[in-house]
Motif scaffolding. Structure first.
Motif, PDB file in Angstrom:
ATOM      1  N   SER A  74       0.823  -1.204   0.000  1.00  0.00           N
ATOM      2  CA  SER A  74       0.000   0.000   0.000  1.00  0.00           C
ATOM      3  C   SER A  74       0.859   1.257   0.000  1.00  0.00           C
ATOM      4  N   ARG A  75       1.944   1.258   0.746  1.00  0.00           N
ATOM      5  CA  ARG A  75       2.830   2.424   0.784  1.00  0.00           C
ATOM      6  C   ARG A  75       3.487   2.654  -0.580  1.00  0.00           C
ATOM      7  N   ALA A  76       3.864   1.562  -1.237  1.00  0.00           N
ATOM      8  CA  ALA A  76       4.435   1.698  -2.572  1.00  0.00           C
ATOM      9  C   ALA A  76       3.403   2.243  -3.556  1.00  0.00           C
ATOM     10  N   THR A  77       2.141   1.857  -3.377  1.00  0.00           N
ATOM     11  CA  THR A  77       1.073   2.383  -4.224  1.00  0.00           C
ATOM     12  C   THR A  77       0.876   3.877  -3.988  1.00  0.00           C
ATOM     13  N   ILE A  78       0.922   4.303  -2.735  1.00  0.00           N
ATOM     14  CA  ILE A  78       0.777   5.725  -2.413  1.00  0.00           C
ATOM     15  C   ILE A  78       1.878   6.544  -3.085  1.00  0.00           C
ATOM     16  N   LEU A  79       3.102   6.040  -3.079  1.00  0.00           N
ATOM     17  CA  LEU A  79       4.231   6.756  -3.679  1.00  0.00           C
ATOM     18  C   LEU A  79       4.185   6.770  -5.200  1.00  0.00           C
ATOM     19  N   SER A  80       3.713   5.672  -5.790  1.00  0.00           N
ATOM     20  CA  SER A  80       3.844   5.481  -7.240  1.00  0.00           C
ATOM     21  C   SER A  80       2.568   5.684  -8.036  1.00  0.00           C
ATOM     22  N   GLY A  81       1.400   5.569  -7.391  1.00  0.00           N
ATOM     23  CA  GLY A  81       0.141   5.605  -8.128  1.00  0.00           C
ATOM     24  C   GLY A  81      -0.151   4.318  -8.870  1.00  0.00           C
ATOM     25  N   LEU A  82       0.576   3.246  -8.554  1.00  0.00           N
ATOM     26  CA  LEU A  82       0.453   1.967  -9.245  1.00  0.00           C
ATOM     27  C   LEU A  82      -0.074   0.872  -8.326  1.00  0.00           C
ATOM     28  N   TYR A  83      -0.731  -0.102  -8.926  1.00  0.00           N
ATOM     29  CA  TYR A  83      -1.108  -1.317  -8.207  1.00  0.00           C
ATOM     30  C   TYR A  83       0.140  -2.140  -7.878  1.00  0.00           C
ATOM     31  N   HIS A  85       0.969  -5.278  -8.382  1.00  0.00           N
ATOM     32  CA  HIS A  85       1.569  -6.128  -9.415  1.00  0.00           C
ATOM     33  C   HIS A  85       2.440  -5.307 -10.360  1.00  0.00           C
ATOM     34  N   ALA A  86       2.179  -3.995 -10.458  1.00  0.00           N
ATOM     35  CA  ALA A  86       2.944  -3.132 -11.360  1.00  0.00           C
ATOM     36  C   ALA A  86       4.184  -2.554 -10.694  1.00  0.00           C
ATOM     37  N   HIS A  87       4.085  -2.168  -9.419  1.00  0.00           N
ATOM     38  CA  HIS A  87       5.295  -1.628  -8.763  1.00  0.00           C
ATOM     39  C   HIS A  87       6.167  -2.727  -8.171  1.00  0.00           C
ATOM     40  N   GLY A  88       5.622  -3.921  -7.993  1.00  0.00           N
ATOM     41  CA  GLY A  88       6.442  -5.061  -7.603  1.00  0.00           C
ATOM     42  C   GLY A  88       6.556  -5.311  -6.119  1.00  0.00           C
ATOM     43  N   GLU A  99      14.771   2.306  -8.842  1.00  0.00           N
ATOM     44  CA  GLU A  99      14.638   2.978 -10.129  1.00  0.00           C
ATOM     45  C   GLU A  99      13.216   3.436 -10.420  1.00  0.00           C
ATOM     46  N   LEU A 100      12.255   3.090  -9.563  1.00  0.00           N
ATOM     47  CA  LEU A 100      10.844   3.388  -9.838  1.00  0.00           C
ATOM     48  C   LEU A 100      10.514   4.848  -9.538  1.00  0.00           C
ATOM     49  N   HIS A 121       8.769   1.170   6.335  1.00  0.00           N
ATOM     50  CA  HIS A 121       8.100  -0.132   6.226  1.00  0.00           C
ATOM     51  C   HIS A 121       8.117  -0.711   4.812  1.00  0.00           C
ATOM     52  N   MET A 122       9.238  -0.547   4.126  1.00  0.00           N
ATOM     53  CA  MET A 122       9.484  -1.272   2.873  1.00  0.00           C
ATOM     54  C   MET A 122      10.961  -1.644   2.878  1.00  0.00           C
ATOM     55  N   GLY A 123      11.240  -2.928   2.945  1.00  0.00           N
ATOM     56  CA  GLY A 123      12.612  -3.372   3.127  1.00  0.00           C
ATOM     57  C   GLY A 123      12.892  -3.461   4.613  1.00  0.00           C
ATOM     58  N   GLU A 124      12.569  -4.619   5.211  1.00  0.00           N
ATOM     59  CA  GLU A 124      12.570  -4.780   6.669  1.00  0.00           C
ATOM     60  C   GLU A 124      13.918  -4.459   7.326  1.00  0.00           C
ATOM     61  N   LYS A 125      15.023  -4.773   6.646  1.00  0.00           N
ATOM     62  CA  LYS A 125      16.327  -4.670   7.298  1.00  0.00           C
ATOM     63  C   LYS A 125      17.161  -3.480   6.812  1.00  0.00           C
ATOM     64  N   ASN A 126      16.523  -2.576   6.100  1.00  0.00           N
ATOM     65  CA  ASN A 126      17.244  -1.443   5.525  1.00  0.00           C
ATOM     66  C   ASN A 126      16.764  -0.138   6.154  1.00  0.00           C
ATOM     67  N   ASP A 127      17.660   0.584   6.796  1.00  0.00           N
ATOM     68  CA  ASP A 127      17.291   1.890   7.369  1.00  0.00           C
ATOM     69  C   ASP A 127      18.087   3.024   6.731  1.00  0.00           C
ATOM     70  N   GLU A 128      18.648   2.782   5.547  1.00  0.00           N
ATOM     71  CA  GLU A 128      19.424   3.796   4.848  1.00  0.00           C
ATOM     72  C   GLU A 128      18.510   4.742   4.053  1.00  0.00           C
ATOM     73  N   PRO A 129      18.979   5.937   3.704  1.00  0.00           N
ATOM     74  CA  PRO A 129      18.172   6.881   2.915  1.00  0.00           C
ATOM     75  C   PRO A 129      17.736   6.288   1.582  1.00  0.00           C
ATOM     76  N   ARG A 130      16.561   6.730   1.107  1.00  0.00           N
ATOM     77  CA  ARG A 130      15.990   6.242  -0.143  1.00  0.00           C
ATOM     78  C   ARG A 130      15.953   7.367  -1.178  1.00  0.00           C
ATOM     79  N   PRO A 131      15.944   7.009  -2.461  1.00  0.00           N
ATOM     80  CA  PRO A 131      15.882   8.025  -3.519  1.00  0.00           C
ATOM     81  C   PRO A 131      14.617   8.884  -3.412  1.00  0.00           C
ATOM     82  N   GLY A 132      14.753  10.146  -3.792  1.00  0.00           N
ATOM     83  CA  GLY A 132      13.624  11.065  -3.804  1.00  0.00           C
ATOM     84  C   GLY A 132      13.549  11.967  -2.598  1.00  0.00           C
ATOM     85  N   PHE A 133      14.439  11.740  -1.627  1.00  0.00           N
ATOM     86  CA  PHE A 133      14.381  12.519  -0.393  1.00  0.00           C
ATOM     87  C   PHE A 133      15.733  13.166  -0.089  1.00  0.00           C
TER      88      PHE A 133
END
Length: 496
Positions: A74-83, A85-88, A99-100, A121-133
């Motif tokens: 759901s969080r990936a959908t909020i960020l991407s506007g995609l279902y 199956h499309a955002h993966g 890359e999305l 809450h995407m990538g359970e073991k990763n607390d590093e910065p993410r692209p876009g921020f």
């Protein structure tokens, strides 16, 4: 030289003007908050005056839904506007693809300063910065209500003492102040990922006993399962059923005795208690924006990532297509869109896919292409021509949480139809469900075997296929896991 100075002054004035024209964006994203867990939504016991004020001054969504009722998808959908199956991101262990495209990336490209603070809450073991921020604060896993170990903008993890909701609000206010000092000419995006009200529920000490005198019982629907698929009854004593551990509030289980409702009541009261702190947080953010003279120039969004079953049909958690699971709260305060009309209530069905295009529309940023959502701006002015009248709900069976089958559902303005595909193209092993949402919003009576509704079922089958094709799915490419049945073992402690 005089021409150069004049040009420079004009450029500065133009930048200043653009900064004023482009709104700041604040998104408060709660985890597992039910659509009705606010006093403005009619909750009989919760009082959320700060969130209520947003609704009283802005846009309240009466029918807002997630397309997959699970945190990471759901969080990936909020960020991407995609279902999903499309955002993966189809489970809680997959990170947002680096890359999305996303709306924070588009805002960043448009000159916004962007920050994310709290539960990613995407990538359970990763607390590093993410692209876009430009600024990013999160933690590994679920985080804790008290003394969470945060990684602050990639500088390494350290425990930040205090209550989670208060801590991320403090960090957010500090970031706003630093932004105003360093980048006052630029608009900003601030996303705040609250842990609350996700399990395991621990309210602030001041709110621990607020609901002690409120009587809480199992919902009536918990005992009306004869016309439901058998998997729902099988779920009763599992991790996601009312007779199971109910997120550790019950130590001896399964317990189907009447006295077991005491444990259930303690769980529900604690869940409510965590929301009171979220309301405090919203109030602090609003007050700070007002003091900075930025509140009316801010698109302020309060929302949840997915709903939560609070005993409906004997279930806790989410994942299913039933209303309590799929329906979420969303409130938007943005005076530029409502100054002519005043407060607005949106009755049309709005989805998490619509969040990203709505934000980009308000910000005047370049829209993302080939996505599944649409900006809600036309609805605010009363134009619903071309708006959806049906949509797909989508969930894939998880071997780590084997308590919900594969789900493919279509919800129209009146009827909802739910199927449970086995996953190998063979006939469904579970009974389908059909509900008349106008006359039976609690989904108390499954009409799938009612002779009077067989033509409706045939129609909804076609609408389901149409809704799937609309987002790029059909039986030939709809891949899903094999439904291995309802499990009884508890999930691994590390992923609860």
């Amino acid at each position: 030289m005089r021409q150069f100075l004049a040009c420079s002054l004009l450029c500065l004035l133009t930048l200043s003007s653009l900064a004023q024209e482009r709104p700041n964006v604040v998104v408060v994203l709660c985890d597992d908050i039910r659509w009705n867990a606010l006093s403005c939504a009619g909750h009989p016991h919760l009082k959320t005056p700060n969130i209520d004020r947003l609704a009283a001054e802005g846009i309240y969504f009466e029918n807002m839904f997630c397309t997959t009722s699970l945190c990471s998808p759901s969080r990936a959908t909020i960020l991407s506007g995609l279902y999903a199956h499309a955002h993966g991101v189809t489970n809680n262990f997959t990170d947002y693809p680096a890359e999305l495209d996303s709306f924070p990336r588009r805002l960043q490209e448009a000159g916004y300063q962007t920050a994310y603070i709290g539960k990613w809450h995407m990538g359970e073991k990763n607390d590093e910065p993410r692209p876009g921020f430009n600024y990013f604060v999160t933690h590994k896993g679920q985080g804790s209500y008290f003394d969470t170990e945060f990684n602050i903008n990639g500088t390494g993890s350290r425990v930040v003492p205090g209550y989670y909701t208060t801590v991320v609000t403090d960090m957010s206010i500090e970031w706003i102040d630093k932004h105003r000092a360093d980048n006052a000419s630029k608009p900003f995006l601030l996303m705040i990922g609250q842990k609350a009200p996700h399990s395991f529920y621990f309210p602030e000490p001041k709110y621990e006993h607020v609901f002690d005198d409120v009587e809480v019982n199992y919902p009536h629907s918990s005992f009306k399962l004869d016309d439901k698929p058998k998997w729902i009854t099988q779920r009763l004593s599992t991790w996601h059923g009312i007779y199971g551990p109910i997120f550790d509030w019950r130590k001896e289980f399964p317990n189907d005795k009447a006295s077991g409702v005491v444990d259930f009541a303690r769980m529900v009261r604690a869940y409510w208690g965590t929301i009171l702190s979220v309301d405090d947080s919203v109030g602090r953010l609003v007050d700070h924006l007002k003091a900075a003279g930025q509140f009316d120039n801010t698109l302020f969004i309060f929302m949840g990532d997915n709903g939560l079953l609070e005993g409906e049909h004997g279930m806790v958690d989410k994942r299913t297509a039933h209303e309590a699971s799929a329906r979420v709260p969303m409130i938007i305060r943005y005076p530029r869109w409502t100054k002519a009309s005043g407060p607005v209530r949106i009755k049309q069905q709005v989805l998490t896919t619509d969040v990203a295009p709505t934000i980009l529309d308000a910000a005047g940023a370049t829209a993302m292409t080939d996505i599944h959502g649409s900006s809600i701006k036309p609805l605010v002015s009363g134009d619903d021509s071309g708006w959806r009248t049906e949509w797909l709900y989508h969930y894939n069976y998880e071997k780590q949480f084997p308590y919900t089958p594969n789900v493919r559902s279509v919800r129209g303005d009146r009827f909802k139809y739910i199927r449970y595909p086995h996953g190998d193209g063979s006939p469904d092993r579970h009974m389908a469900e059909l509900y008349d949402m106008q006359n039976d919003p609690a989904e108390s009576t499954n009409l799938v075997n009612d002779p009077a509704h067989q033509s409706t079922i045939a129609e909804m089958e076609q609408r389901l296929l149409r809704a799937m094709k609309a987002v790029g799915l059909d039986p030939s490419n709809d891949t899903m896991p094999l439904d291995a049945g309802i499990g009884t073992a508890l999930p691994d402690k590390a992923i609860r």
